[in-house]
Design a protein around this motif. Sequence first.
Motif, short mmCIF file in Angstrom:
data_model
loop_
_atom_site.label_atom_id
_atom_site.label_comp_id
_atom_site.label_asym_id
_atom_site.label_seq_id
_atom_site.Cartn_x
_atom_site.Cartn_y
_atom_site.Cartn_z
N ILE A 415 0.84 -1.20 0.00
CA ILE A 415 0.00 0.00 0.00
C ILE A 415 0.87 1.26 0.00
O ILE A 415 0.62 2.22 -0.74
CB ILE A 415 -0.95 -0.01 1.22
N ASN A 416 1.94 1.25 0.82
CA ASN A 416 2.83 2.41 0.89
C ASN A 416 3.54 2.65 -0.44
O ASN A 416 3.69 3.79 -0.89
CB ASN A 416 3.86 2.22 2.00
N ALA A 419 1.16 4.14 -2.83
CA ALA A 419 0.96 5.56 -2.51
C ALA A 419 2.09 6.41 -3.08
O ALA A 419 1.86 7.49 -3.62
CB ALA A 419 0.86 5.74 -0.99
N GLU A 420 3.32 5.90 -2.96
CA GLU A 420 4.47 6.65 -3.50
C GLU A 420 4.39 6.73 -5.02
O GLU A 420 4.74 7.75 -5.62
CB GLU A 420 5.76 5.97 -3.07
N THR A 422 1.69 6.70 -6.91
CA THR A 422 0.54 7.48 -7.39
C THR A 422 0.40 8.85 -6.75
O THR A 422 -0.36 9.68 -7.23
CB THR A 422 -0.76 6.70 -7.15
N ASP A 424 -0.91 9.32 -3.81
CA ASP A 424 -2.12 9.31 -2.99
C ASP A 424 -1.76 8.87 -1.57
O ASP A 424 -1.68 7.68 -1.28
CB ASP A 424 -3.15 8.36 -3.60
N PHE A 425 -1.55 9.84 -0.67
CA PHE A 425 -1.10 9.56 0.69
C PHE A 425 -2.21 9.81 1.72
O PHE A 425 -1.93 10.23 2.84
CB PHE A 425 0.12 10.41 1.04
N GLN A 426 -3.45 9.56 1.35
CA GLN A 426 -4.54 9.75 2.32
C GLN A 426 -4.28 8.88 3.55
O GLN A 426 -3.83 7.74 3.44
CB GLN A 426 -5.88 9.39 1.70
N HIS A 429 -5.07 5.16 4.04
CA HIS A 429 -4.21 4.17 3.38
C HIS A 429 -2.88 3.98 4.11
O HIS A 429 -2.39 2.85 4.20
CB HIS A 429 -3.92 4.59 1.94
N VAL A 430 -2.29 5.05 4.61
CA VAL A 430 -0.88 5.00 5.02
C VAL A 430 -0.64 5.26 6.51
O VAL A 430 0.52 5.25 6.95
CB VAL A 430 -0.05 6.00 4.19
N THR A 444 -5.92 -0.01 8.14
CA THR A 444 -5.84 0.84 6.94
C THR A 444 -6.50 0.11 5.78
O THR A 444 -6.68 -1.11 5.79
CB THR A 444 -4.38 1.16 6.59
N HIS A 447 -5.78 1.20 -1.54
CA HIS A 447 -6.39 2.00 -2.59
C HIS A 447 -7.23 1.08 -3.48
O HIS A 447 -6.82 -0.05 -3.78
CB HIS A 447 -5.32 2.66 -3.46
#
Length: 538
Positions: A415-416, A419-420, A422, A424-426, A429-430, A444, A447
Amino acid sequence: MNKIVFIGFLLYSRVINRCIFESYQIDSFNFKATNQHYLIMKAMICDQLGPADSLNLKEVASPVCGERQVKIQIHACGVNFPDILIIQGKYQFKPELPFSPGGEVSGVIIEKGSKVSHLKEGMRVLALCGWGGFAEEVVVDASRVFPIPDALDDITAASTLYTYGTVYHALVDRAQLQKGAKVLVLGASGGVGLAAVELANVLGAEVIAAASSEDKLETCKHKGAQHLIDYSKPDWKDKIKELVGEVDVIVDPVGGDYSILAHRCMAWGGKHLVIGFAAGSIPEIPLNLTLLKGSAVMGVFWGSFAEKEPQKNLHNFSAIMKLMAIGQLRQHYHAVYPLECAKEALKAIEERTIKGKAVVLVKEVERPSSPAKKEKAKAQPTKGKFHLSKMEDLDLLTEHDFDLQPTLVLSQDKINQFAEATGDFQWIHVDPKRAKDMLPGGKTLAHGYLSLSASAGFISELMVWDEGVILLNYGTNKVRFPEPVPVDSQIQLKINDVKVDKRSERTALLTFNCEIRGEKVDKPYCAAELLVMVQFPH
Protein backbone atom coordinates in the motif's frame (compact mmCIF):
# COMPACT_ATOMS: atom_id res chain seq x y z
CA MET A 1 -5.36 7.22 -12.90
CA ASN A 2 -5.85 4.47 -15.51
CA LYS A 3 -2.75 5.61 -17.35
CA ILE A 4 -0.72 5.14 -14.17
CA VAL A 5 -2.23 1.88 -13.04
CA PHE A 6 -2.49 0.07 -16.34
CA ILE A 7 0.57 1.22 -18.24
CA GLY A 8 2.01 -1.92 -19.83
CA PHE A 9 -1.08 -3.84 -18.67
CA LEU A 10 -0.02 -7.43 -19.29
CA LEU A 11 3.67 -6.63 -19.35
CA TYR A 12 3.57 -5.15 -15.80
CA SER A 13 4.26 -1.51 -15.01
CA ARG A 14 7.85 -1.20 -13.84
CA VAL A 15 6.78 1.66 -11.57
CA ILE A 16 3.94 -0.06 -9.77
CA ASN A 17 3.96 -3.79 -10.38
CA ARG A 18 7.58 -4.86 -10.54
CA CYS A 19 8.12 -5.90 -6.93
CA ILE A 20 4.99 -4.53 -5.25
CA PHE A 21 3.01 -7.61 -6.25
CA GLU A 22 5.91 -9.93 -5.48
CA SER A 23 5.11 -11.59 -8.78
CA TYR A 24 6.94 -12.05 -12.02
CA GLN A 25 7.18 -10.26 -15.31
CA ILE A 26 6.01 -12.02 -18.43
CA ASP A 27 8.20 -11.04 -21.38
CA SER A 28 6.62 -10.22 -24.75
CA PHE A 29 7.72 -13.64 -25.96
CA ASN A 30 8.27 -17.07 -24.46
CA PHE A 31 11.77 -18.44 -24.08
CA LYS A 32 12.18 -21.80 -25.80
CA ALA A 33 14.16 -24.60 -24.16
CA THR A 34 17.31 -25.10 -26.23
CA ASN A 35 20.73 -26.64 -25.87
CA GLN A 36 22.34 -23.20 -25.97
CA HIS A 37 24.16 -21.91 -22.93
CA TYR A 38 26.50 -19.04 -22.35
CA LEU A 39 29.84 -18.26 -20.75
CA ILE A 40 28.25 -15.40 -18.81
CA MET A 41 25.02 -15.66 -16.83
CA LYS A 42 22.98 -13.59 -14.39
CA ALA A 43 22.87 -14.63 -10.74
CA MET A 44 21.85 -13.19 -7.38
CA ILE A 45 25.18 -13.22 -5.58
CA CYS A 46 26.13 -13.34 -1.90
CA ASP A 47 29.54 -11.61 -1.66
CA GLN A 48 29.51 -11.33 2.12
CA LEU A 49 27.53 -13.14 4.80
CA GLY A 50 24.55 -11.20 6.08
CA PRO A 51 20.86 -10.41 5.47
CA ALA A 52 19.03 -10.68 2.16
CA ASP A 53 19.60 -6.98 1.43
CA SER A 54 23.31 -7.70 0.98
CA LEU A 55 22.67 -9.78 -2.16
CA ASN A 56 23.32 -8.28 -5.60
CA LEU A 57 22.30 -9.28 -9.12
CA LYS A 58 25.47 -9.70 -11.19
CA GLU A 59 26.80 -11.17 -14.40
CA VAL A 60 29.14 -14.04 -13.54
CA ALA A 61 30.88 -16.91 -15.26
CA SER A 62 28.71 -19.90 -16.10
CA PRO A 63 29.64 -22.94 -13.96
CA VAL A 64 31.73 -25.76 -15.45
CA CYS A 65 30.15 -29.21 -15.66
CA GLY A 66 32.10 -32.13 -14.12
CA GLU A 67 32.13 -35.70 -15.42
CA ARG A 68 29.50 -36.90 -12.93
CA GLN A 69 27.40 -33.73 -13.09
CA VAL A 70 24.82 -32.05 -15.30
CA LYS A 71 24.38 -28.39 -16.13
CA ILE A 72 20.80 -27.14 -15.86
CA GLN A 73 19.23 -24.10 -17.47
CA ILE A 74 17.13 -22.96 -14.53
CA HIS A 75 13.48 -22.14 -15.04
CA ALA A 76 12.37 -21.78 -11.41
CA CYS A 77 13.84 -22.02 -7.91
CA GLY A 78 12.02 -22.66 -4.64
CA VAL A 79 12.71 -20.34 -1.71
CA ASN A 80 13.27 -21.98 1.69
CA PHE A 81 14.32 -21.05 5.22
CA PRO A 82 17.74 -22.74 4.80
CA ASP A 83 18.51 -20.13 2.12
CA ILE A 84 18.41 -17.49 4.87
CA LEU A 85 20.70 -19.53 7.09
CA ILE A 86 23.18 -20.15 4.26
CA ILE A 87 23.63 -16.46 3.38
CA GLN A 88 24.14 -15.75 7.11
CA GLY A 89 26.68 -18.55 7.50
CA LYS A 90 24.48 -20.40 10.01
CA TYR A 91 23.60 -23.54 8.03
CA GLN A 92 25.23 -26.97 8.18
CA PHE A 93 26.70 -26.39 4.72
CA LYS A 94 28.87 -23.32 4.19
CA PRO A 95 29.65 -22.65 0.51
CA GLU A 96 32.72 -20.62 -0.33
CA LEU A 97 32.10 -16.95 -1.09
CA PRO A 98 30.89 -15.65 -3.47
CA PHE A 99 27.91 -17.90 -4.15
CA SER A 100 24.23 -17.77 -5.05
CA PRO A 101 21.55 -19.11 -2.66
CA GLY A 102 18.67 -21.34 -3.77
CA GLY A 103 18.76 -25.10 -3.30
CA GLU A 104 15.69 -26.44 -5.14
CA VAL A 105 15.43 -25.87 -8.90
CA SER A 106 13.60 -26.99 -12.00
CA GLY A 107 14.76 -26.60 -15.57
CA VAL A 108 16.30 -28.35 -18.58
CA ILE A 109 19.62 -30.22 -18.85
CA ILE A 110 21.84 -28.38 -21.33
CA GLU A 111 25.05 -30.35 -20.72
CA LYS A 112 26.01 -33.63 -19.03
CA GLY A 113 29.27 -35.13 -17.86
CA SER A 114 30.96 -38.05 -19.60
CA LYS A 115 30.07 -40.50 -16.80
CA VAL A 116 26.35 -39.61 -16.62
CA SER A 117 24.23 -42.19 -18.44
CA HIS A 118 20.74 -42.06 -16.91
CA LEU A 119 20.04 -38.42 -17.81
CA LYS A 120 19.94 -36.76 -21.23
CA GLU A 121 20.36 -33.25 -22.61
CA GLY A 122 17.00 -31.57 -23.17
CA MET A 123 15.38 -33.51 -20.29
CA ARG A 124 13.13 -31.55 -17.91
CA VAL A 125 14.39 -32.11 -14.38
CA LEU A 126 14.22 -30.90 -10.80
CA ALA A 127 17.36 -30.88 -8.71
CA LEU A 128 18.59 -30.47 -5.15
CA CYS A 129 21.58 -28.24 -5.69
CA GLY A 130 21.98 -26.97 -2.08
CA TRP A 131 22.85 -23.51 -3.37
CA GLY A 132 23.31 -21.82 -6.75
CA GLY A 133 19.62 -21.77 -7.72
CA PHE A 134 19.11 -17.99 -7.88
CA ALA A 135 20.85 -17.96 -11.25
CA GLU A 136 20.32 -18.75 -14.91
CA GLU A 137 22.41 -21.95 -14.81
CA VAL A 138 23.63 -24.38 -12.17
CA VAL A 139 25.80 -27.50 -12.06
CA VAL A 140 24.51 -30.39 -9.91
CA ASP A 141 25.68 -33.92 -9.13
CA ALA A 142 23.65 -36.27 -11.31
CA SER A 143 22.59 -38.30 -8.26
CA ARG A 144 20.61 -35.28 -7.02
CA VAL A 145 18.71 -34.71 -10.27
CA PHE A 146 15.28 -36.22 -11.05
CA PRO A 147 13.16 -36.19 -14.21
CA ILE A 148 9.98 -34.10 -13.95
CA PRO A 149 6.67 -35.87 -14.62
CA ASP A 150 4.78 -34.40 -17.59
CA ALA A 151 1.92 -33.31 -15.34
CA LEU A 152 4.19 -31.07 -13.26
CA ASP A 153 4.88 -27.47 -14.34
CA ASP A 154 8.20 -25.79 -13.58
CA ILE A 155 6.97 -23.71 -10.64
CA THR A 156 5.35 -26.67 -8.89
CA ALA A 157 8.42 -28.83 -9.56
CA ALA A 158 10.71 -26.23 -8.01
CA SER A 159 8.60 -25.92 -4.88
CA THR A 160 7.71 -29.51 -4.03
CA LEU A 161 10.68 -31.52 -2.79
CA TYR A 162 11.86 -29.50 0.21
CA THR A 163 8.45 -28.96 1.76
CA TYR A 164 6.45 -32.05 0.84
CA GLY A 165 9.55 -34.27 0.83
CA THR A 166 10.37 -33.15 4.36
CA VAL A 167 6.89 -33.57 5.83
CA TYR A 168 6.23 -36.89 4.08
CA HIS A 169 9.48 -38.26 5.52
CA ALA A 170 8.59 -36.77 8.90
CA LEU A 171 4.99 -38.00 9.18
CA VAL A 172 5.19 -41.30 7.30
CA ASP A 173 8.76 -42.56 7.87
CA ARG A 174 9.64 -41.07 11.26
CA ALA A 175 6.30 -40.68 13.06
CA GLN A 176 4.54 -43.57 11.26
CA LEU A 177 1.40 -41.49 11.59
CA GLN A 178 -1.82 -43.32 12.36
CA LYS A 179 -5.30 -42.26 11.33
CA GLY A 180 -6.98 -40.25 14.08
CA ALA A 181 -3.71 -39.14 15.69
CA LYS A 182 -3.58 -35.59 17.04
CA VAL A 183 -0.87 -33.62 15.21
CA LEU A 184 0.33 -30.21 16.41
CA VAL A 185 2.08 -28.21 13.69
CA LEU A 186 4.24 -25.28 14.83
CA GLY A 187 4.99 -22.54 12.30
CA ALA A 188 1.96 -23.85 10.46
CA SER A 189 1.69 -21.01 7.94
CA GLY A 190 5.20 -21.45 6.52
CA GLY A 191 6.15 -23.65 3.58
CA VAL A 192 6.92 -26.77 5.64
CA GLY A 193 4.13 -26.00 8.12
CA LEU A 194 1.35 -25.71 5.53
CA ALA A 195 2.57 -28.86 3.76
CA ALA A 196 2.44 -30.67 7.13
CA VAL A 197 -1.08 -29.40 7.85
CA GLU A 198 -2.26 -30.54 4.43
CA LEU A 199 -0.55 -33.96 4.42
CA ALA A 200 -1.56 -34.78 8.01
CA ASN A 201 -5.15 -33.98 7.09
CA VAL A 202 -4.95 -36.22 4.01
CA LEU A 203 -3.57 -39.04 6.19
CA GLY A 204 -6.59 -38.78 8.48
CA ALA A 205 -5.06 -36.99 11.47
CA GLU A 206 -6.71 -34.39 13.70
CA VAL A 207 -4.63 -31.29 12.94
CA ILE A 208 -3.89 -28.45 15.34
CA ALA A 209 -2.23 -25.54 13.50
CA ALA A 210 -0.18 -23.05 15.53
CA ALA A 211 0.95 -19.72 14.03
CA SER A 212 1.55 -16.14 15.12
CA SER A 213 -1.52 -14.33 13.74
CA GLU A 214 -5.18 -14.87 12.89
CA ASP A 215 -4.47 -14.05 9.25
CA LYS A 216 -1.91 -16.86 9.01
CA LEU A 217 -4.22 -19.26 10.79
CA GLU A 218 -6.98 -18.61 8.25
CA THR A 219 -4.62 -19.96 5.58
CA CYS A 220 -4.04 -23.05 7.74
CA LYS A 221 -7.78 -23.56 8.10
CA HIS A 222 -8.10 -23.47 4.32
CA LYS A 223 -5.53 -26.31 4.16
CA GLY A 224 -7.52 -28.52 6.50
CA ALA A 225 -6.55 -27.65 10.08
CA GLN A 226 -9.40 -28.47 12.47
CA HIS A 227 -8.06 -26.42 15.39
CA LEU A 228 -6.24 -23.06 15.32
CA ILE A 229 -3.79 -21.82 17.97
CA ASP A 230 -2.42 -18.27 18.01
CA TYR A 231 0.87 -18.67 19.85
CA SER A 232 1.42 -14.94 20.03
CA LYS A 233 -0.95 -15.18 23.01
CA PRO A 234 0.56 -16.26 26.34
CA ASP A 235 -2.03 -18.94 27.13
CA TRP A 236 -1.60 -20.91 23.90
CA LYS A 237 -0.37 -24.08 25.65
CA ASP A 238 -3.46 -24.12 27.86
CA LYS A 239 -5.63 -23.54 24.78
CA ILE A 240 -4.26 -26.72 23.19
CA LYS A 241 -5.09 -28.78 26.27
CA GLU A 242 -8.55 -27.21 26.36
CA LEU A 243 -9.24 -28.07 22.72
CA VAL A 244 -7.74 -31.56 22.31
CA GLY A 245 -6.17 -32.62 25.61
CA GLU A 246 -2.76 -33.94 24.58
CA VAL A 247 -1.13 -34.39 21.18
CA ASP A 248 0.45 -37.50 19.65
CA VAL A 249 2.82 -35.85 17.17
CA ILE A 250 4.51 -32.43 17.07
CA VAL A 251 5.82 -31.13 13.74
CA ASP A 252 8.41 -28.56 14.76
CA PRO A 253 10.30 -26.36 12.27
CA VAL A 254 10.38 -23.50 14.82
CA GLY A 255 12.42 -24.39 17.93
CA GLY A 256 13.04 -21.96 20.79
CA ASP A 257 10.67 -21.77 23.74
CA TYR A 258 7.81 -22.88 21.49
CA SER A 259 9.29 -26.39 21.37
CA ILE A 260 9.48 -26.72 25.15
CA LEU A 261 5.92 -25.52 25.73
CA ALA A 262 4.63 -27.74 22.93
CA HIS A 263 6.36 -30.81 24.38
CA ARG A 264 4.51 -30.27 27.64
CA CYS A 265 1.31 -30.96 25.64
CA MET A 266 2.64 -34.35 24.51
CA ALA A 267 0.61 -37.52 25.07
CA TRP A 268 2.12 -40.74 26.36
CA GLY A 269 4.40 -42.27 23.70
CA GLY A 270 4.22 -39.14 21.54
CA LYS A 271 6.76 -38.14 18.90
CA HIS A 272 8.34 -34.70 18.62
CA LEU A 273 9.64 -34.20 15.06
CA VAL A 274 12.51 -31.69 14.99
CA ILE A 275 12.78 -30.11 11.53
CA GLY A 276 14.42 -26.73 12.14
CA PHE A 277 14.86 -23.67 14.33
CA ALA A 278 13.15 -20.77 12.59
CA ALA A 279 12.73 -19.00 15.95
CA GLY A 280 16.51 -18.59 16.02
CA SER A 281 17.48 -20.68 19.06
CA ILE A 282 17.93 -24.39 19.69
CA PRO A 283 15.61 -25.48 22.53
CA GLU A 284 16.83 -27.33 25.60
CA ILE A 285 13.94 -29.73 26.19
CA PRO A 286 14.14 -31.12 29.75
CA LEU A 287 14.81 -34.85 29.49
CA ASN A 288 12.56 -35.51 32.47
CA LEU A 289 9.63 -34.60 30.21
CA THR A 290 10.54 -37.38 27.78
CA LEU A 291 10.90 -39.76 30.76
CA LEU A 292 7.52 -38.89 32.25
CA LYS A 293 5.68 -38.98 28.92
CA GLY A 294 7.53 -41.90 27.34
CA SER A 295 8.00 -39.58 24.37
CA ALA A 296 10.60 -39.51 21.62
CA VAL A 297 12.40 -36.48 20.19
CA MET A 298 13.18 -37.38 16.57
CA GLY A 299 15.38 -35.52 14.10
CA VAL A 300 14.09 -35.00 10.56
CA PHE A 301 16.94 -34.08 8.19
CA TRP A 302 15.36 -34.76 4.84
CA GLY A 303 18.45 -33.77 2.84
CA SER A 304 20.58 -36.46 4.48
CA PHE A 305 17.74 -38.99 4.22
CA ALA A 306 17.45 -38.36 0.46
CA GLU A 307 21.20 -38.86 0.07
CA LYS A 308 21.56 -41.94 2.31
CA GLU A 309 18.31 -43.69 1.34
CA PRO A 310 17.73 -42.66 -2.30
CA GLN A 311 15.38 -45.54 -3.18
CA LYS A 312 13.11 -44.87 -0.22
CA ASN A 313 13.15 -41.16 -1.02
CA LEU A 314 12.21 -41.95 -4.63
CA HIS A 315 9.29 -44.03 -3.34
CA ASN A 316 8.16 -41.07 -1.20
CA PHE A 317 8.46 -38.73 -4.15
CA SER A 318 6.29 -41.04 -6.25
CA ALA A 319 3.64 -41.11 -3.49
CA ILE A 320 3.67 -37.29 -3.30
CA MET A 321 3.23 -37.01 -7.08
CA LYS A 322 0.21 -39.34 -6.95
CA LEU A 323 -1.42 -37.25 -4.21
CA MET A 324 -0.79 -34.10 -6.27
CA ALA A 325 -2.17 -35.71 -9.42
CA ILE A 326 -5.52 -36.44 -7.73
CA GLY A 327 -5.65 -32.98 -6.14
CA GLN A 328 -5.18 -33.99 -2.50
CA LEU A 329 -1.94 -32.01 -2.22
CA ARG A 330 -1.66 -28.55 -3.72
CA GLN A 331 1.12 -26.13 -2.97
CA HIS A 332 0.06 -22.79 -1.49
CA TYR A 333 2.06 -19.97 -3.05
CA HIS A 334 2.86 -16.81 -1.17
CA ALA A 335 4.24 -15.23 -4.35
CA VAL A 336 6.35 -15.75 -7.47
CA TYR A 337 9.28 -13.36 -7.94
CA PRO A 338 11.48 -12.53 -10.94
CA LEU A 339 15.19 -13.20 -10.50
CA GLU A 340 15.96 -9.50 -10.02
CA CYS A 341 13.56 -9.44 -7.04
CA ALA A 342 14.80 -12.69 -5.48
CA LYS A 343 16.05 -10.98 -2.35
CA GLU A 344 12.51 -9.69 -1.76
CA ALA A 345 11.47 -13.33 -1.43
CA LEU A 346 14.18 -13.93 1.17
CA LYS A 347 13.21 -10.77 3.04
CA ALA A 348 9.63 -12.06 3.30
CA ILE A 349 11.03 -15.11 5.10
CA GLU A 350 13.30 -12.97 7.27
CA GLU A 351 10.37 -10.77 8.28
CA ARG A 352 8.09 -13.81 8.86
CA THR A 353 5.38 -12.40 6.59
CA ILE A 354 5.38 -15.38 4.26
CA LYS A 355 2.43 -17.76 4.04
CA GLY A 356 3.16 -20.94 2.13
CA LYS A 357 5.84 -21.11 -0.52
CA ALA A 358 7.72 -18.45 -2.46
CA VAL A 359 9.30 -19.20 -5.84
CA VAL A 360 11.83 -17.34 -7.98
CA LEU A 361 10.95 -17.58 -11.68
CA VAL A 362 14.14 -17.35 -13.74
CA LYS A 363 12.69 -18.13 -17.16
CA GLU A 364 9.09 -18.51 -18.31
CA VAL A 365 9.13 -21.39 -20.78
CA GLU A 366 6.14 -22.62 -22.71
CA ARG A 367 6.28 -26.39 -22.99
CA PRO A 368 5.45 -27.75 -26.47
CA SER A 369 2.39 -29.99 -26.74
CA SER A 370 2.35 -33.34 -28.48
CA PRO A 371 0.17 -33.66 -31.64
CA ALA A 372 -2.31 -35.75 -29.64
CA LYS A 373 -2.60 -33.07 -26.97
CA LYS A 374 -3.05 -30.39 -29.62
CA GLU A 375 -5.91 -32.34 -31.20
CA LYS A 376 -7.49 -32.77 -27.77
CA ALA A 377 -7.23 -29.04 -27.18
CA LYS A 378 -9.09 -28.36 -30.41
CA ALA A 379 -11.83 -30.78 -29.50
CA GLN A 380 -12.72 -29.52 -26.02
CA PRO A 381 -12.39 -26.44 -23.78
CA THR A 382 -8.93 -26.05 -22.28
CA LYS A 383 -7.95 -25.56 -18.63
CA GLY A 384 -5.14 -23.82 -16.77
CA LYS A 385 -3.00 -21.31 -18.63
CA PHE A 386 -4.32 -20.16 -22.00
CA HIS A 387 -1.80 -20.27 -24.84
CA LEU A 388 -2.02 -17.72 -27.67
CA SER A 389 -0.10 -18.52 -30.83
CA LYS A 390 -2.54 -17.84 -33.69
CA MET A 391 -5.87 -16.16 -34.37
CA GLU A 392 -7.75 -19.47 -34.27
CA ASP A 393 -6.83 -19.95 -30.60
CA LEU A 394 -9.28 -17.19 -29.69
CA ASP A 395 -12.19 -19.46 -30.70
CA LEU A 396 -11.56 -21.47 -27.52
CA LEU A 397 -10.94 -18.51 -25.22
CA THR A 398 -14.60 -17.89 -24.39
CA GLU A 399 -14.96 -21.49 -23.14
CA HIS A 400 -11.57 -21.69 -21.44
CA ASP A 401 -11.54 -22.80 -17.80
CA PHE A 402 -9.04 -20.65 -15.91
CA ASP A 403 -8.73 -23.17 -13.10
CA LEU A 404 -5.53 -21.66 -11.70
CA GLN A 405 -6.09 -19.36 -8.73
CA PRO A 406 -3.16 -17.02 -8.09
CA THR A 407 -3.43 -15.01 -4.89
CA LEU A 408 -1.80 -11.89 -3.45
CA VAL A 409 -1.69 -10.36 0.01
CA LEU A 410 -2.04 -6.55 0.05
CA SER A 411 0.39 -5.76 2.86
CA GLN A 412 1.05 -2.31 4.28
CA ASP A 413 4.35 -2.23 2.39
CA LYS A 414 2.52 -2.69 -0.92
CA ILE A 415 0.00 0.00 0.00
CA ASN A 416 2.83 2.41 0.89
CA GLN A 417 4.66 1.70 -2.38
CA PHE A 418 1.47 2.27 -4.34
CA ALA A 419 0.96 5.56 -2.51
CA GLU A 420 4.47 6.65 -3.50
CA ALA A 421 3.87 5.63 -7.14
CA THR A 422 0.54 7.48 -7.39
CA GLY A 423 1.00 10.35 -4.93
CA ASP A 424 -2.12 9.31 -2.99
CA PHE A 425 -1.10 9.56 0.69
CA GLN A 426 -4.54 9.75 2.32
CA TRP A 427 -4.32 8.70 5.96
CA ILE A 428 -6.86 5.89 5.53
CA HIS A 429 -4.21 4.17 3.38
CA VAL A 430 -0.88 5.00 5.02
CA ASP A 431 -1.48 5.79 8.71
CA PRO A 432 -2.11 2.52 10.66
CA LYS A 433 -2.17 4.27 14.04
CA ARG A 434 -4.91 6.72 13.01
CA ALA A 435 -6.81 3.96 11.21
CA LYS A 436 -6.79 1.86 14.37
CA ASP A 437 -8.56 4.66 16.23
CA MET A 438 -10.92 5.92 13.55
CA LEU A 439 -11.80 3.21 11.00
CA PRO A 440 -14.22 0.30 11.48
CA GLY A 441 -12.09 -2.79 11.97
CA GLY A 442 -9.12 -0.64 12.98
CA LYS A 443 -7.11 -1.30 9.80
CA THR A 444 -5.84 0.84 6.94
CA LEU A 445 -7.52 0.33 3.58
CA ALA A 446 -5.82 -0.41 0.29
CA HIS A 447 -6.39 2.00 -2.59
CA GLY A 448 -9.21 0.76 -4.81
CA TYR A 449 -7.01 0.98 -7.86
CA LEU A 450 -4.31 -1.06 -6.14
CA SER A 451 -6.63 -4.08 -6.12
CA LEU A 452 -7.64 -3.30 -9.71
CA SER A 453 -4.05 -3.09 -10.90
CA ALA A 454 -3.34 -6.49 -9.36
CA SER A 455 -5.53 -8.00 -12.08
CA ALA A 456 -2.75 -7.27 -14.57
CA GLY A 457 -0.41 -9.57 -12.70
CA PHE A 458 -3.06 -12.24 -12.25
CA ILE A 459 -3.96 -12.35 -15.94
CA SER A 460 -0.27 -12.47 -16.84
CA GLU A 461 -0.01 -15.63 -14.73
CA LEU A 462 -2.96 -17.19 -16.57
CA MET A 463 -1.86 -16.54 -20.17
CA VAL A 464 1.20 -17.25 -22.29
CA TRP A 465 1.84 -16.19 -25.85
CA ASP A 466 4.31 -16.95 -28.63
CA GLU A 467 7.05 -14.69 -29.94
CA GLY A 468 5.61 -12.10 -32.25
CA VAL A 469 2.21 -11.99 -30.56
CA ILE A 470 1.61 -8.52 -29.10
CA LEU A 471 -0.78 -7.78 -26.23
CA LEU A 472 -1.54 -4.15 -25.41
CA ASN A 473 -3.60 -2.51 -22.68
CA TYR A 474 -6.73 -0.98 -24.17
CA GLY A 475 -8.19 0.41 -20.96
CA THR A 476 -10.93 -0.54 -18.52
CA ASN A 477 -14.69 -0.32 -18.47
CA LYS A 478 -17.43 -0.47 -15.82
CA VAL A 479 -15.03 -0.25 -12.89
CA ARG A 480 -16.69 -0.61 -9.48
CA PHE A 481 -15.37 -0.96 -5.92
CA PRO A 482 -18.24 -2.58 -3.94
CA GLU A 483 -16.18 -3.39 -0.84
CA PRO A 484 -13.20 -1.70 0.89
CA VAL A 485 -9.99 -3.76 1.09
CA PRO A 486 -8.44 -3.93 4.61
CA VAL A 487 -4.67 -4.20 4.86
CA ASP A 488 -3.28 -7.77 4.72
CA SER A 489 -6.31 -9.03 2.78
CA GLN A 490 -5.62 -11.98 0.50
CA ILE A 491 -7.11 -11.21 -2.89
CA GLN A 492 -7.82 -13.49 -5.83
CA LEU A 493 -8.89 -12.99 -9.43
CA LYS A 494 -12.15 -14.46 -10.70
CA ILE A 495 -12.76 -14.34 -14.45
CA ASN A 496 -16.51 -14.56 -15.03
CA ASP A 497 -16.36 -14.56 -18.82
CA VAL A 498 -14.29 -13.40 -21.80
CA LYS A 499 -15.58 -11.76 -24.97
CA VAL A 500 -13.62 -11.79 -28.22
CA ASP A 501 -14.17 -9.09 -30.85
CA LYS A 502 -12.14 -9.86 -33.98
CA ARG A 503 -11.29 -6.53 -35.60
CA SER A 504 -9.26 -7.83 -38.56
CA GLU A 505 -7.43 -10.94 -39.76
CA ARG A 506 -4.64 -10.25 -37.27
CA THR A 507 -6.16 -8.24 -34.41
CA ALA A 508 -8.87 -8.73 -31.79
CA LEU A 509 -10.14 -6.96 -28.69
CA LEU A 510 -10.44 -9.16 -25.59
CA THR A 511 -12.82 -8.14 -22.81
CA PHE A 512 -12.23 -9.90 -19.48
CA ASN A 513 -15.21 -9.58 -17.14
CA CYS A 514 -13.35 -9.90 -13.83
CA GLU A 515 -13.74 -9.62 -10.09
CA ILE A 516 -11.09 -9.23 -7.40
CA ARG A 517 -12.39 -11.20 -4.45
CA GLY A 518 -11.31 -11.89 -0.87
CA GLU A 519 -11.83 -14.60 1.71
CA LYS A 520 -15.00 -14.43 3.82
CA VAL A 521 -16.28 -11.40 1.88
CA ASP A 522 -19.60 -11.69 0.05
CA LYS A 523 -19.07 -8.75 -2.29
CA PRO A 524 -16.04 -8.38 -4.59
CA TYR A 525 -13.44 -5.78 -3.70
CA CYS A 526 -13.36 -4.71 -7.33
CA ALA A 527 -15.31 -5.53 -10.49
CA ALA A 528 -14.33 -4.36 -13.96
CA GLU A 529 -14.05 -5.13 -17.63
CA LEU A 530 -10.38 -5.30 -18.60
CA LEU A 531 -9.74 -4.58 -22.27
CA VAL A 532 -6.73 -6.07 -24.07
CA MET A 533 -5.85 -5.70 -27.74
CA VAL A 534 -4.04 -8.70 -29.24
CA GLN A 535 -2.19 -8.69 -32.56
CA PHE A 536 -0.80 -11.78 -34.28
CA PRO A 537 2.22 -11.65 -36.62
CA HIS A 538 0.37 -13.37 -39.47
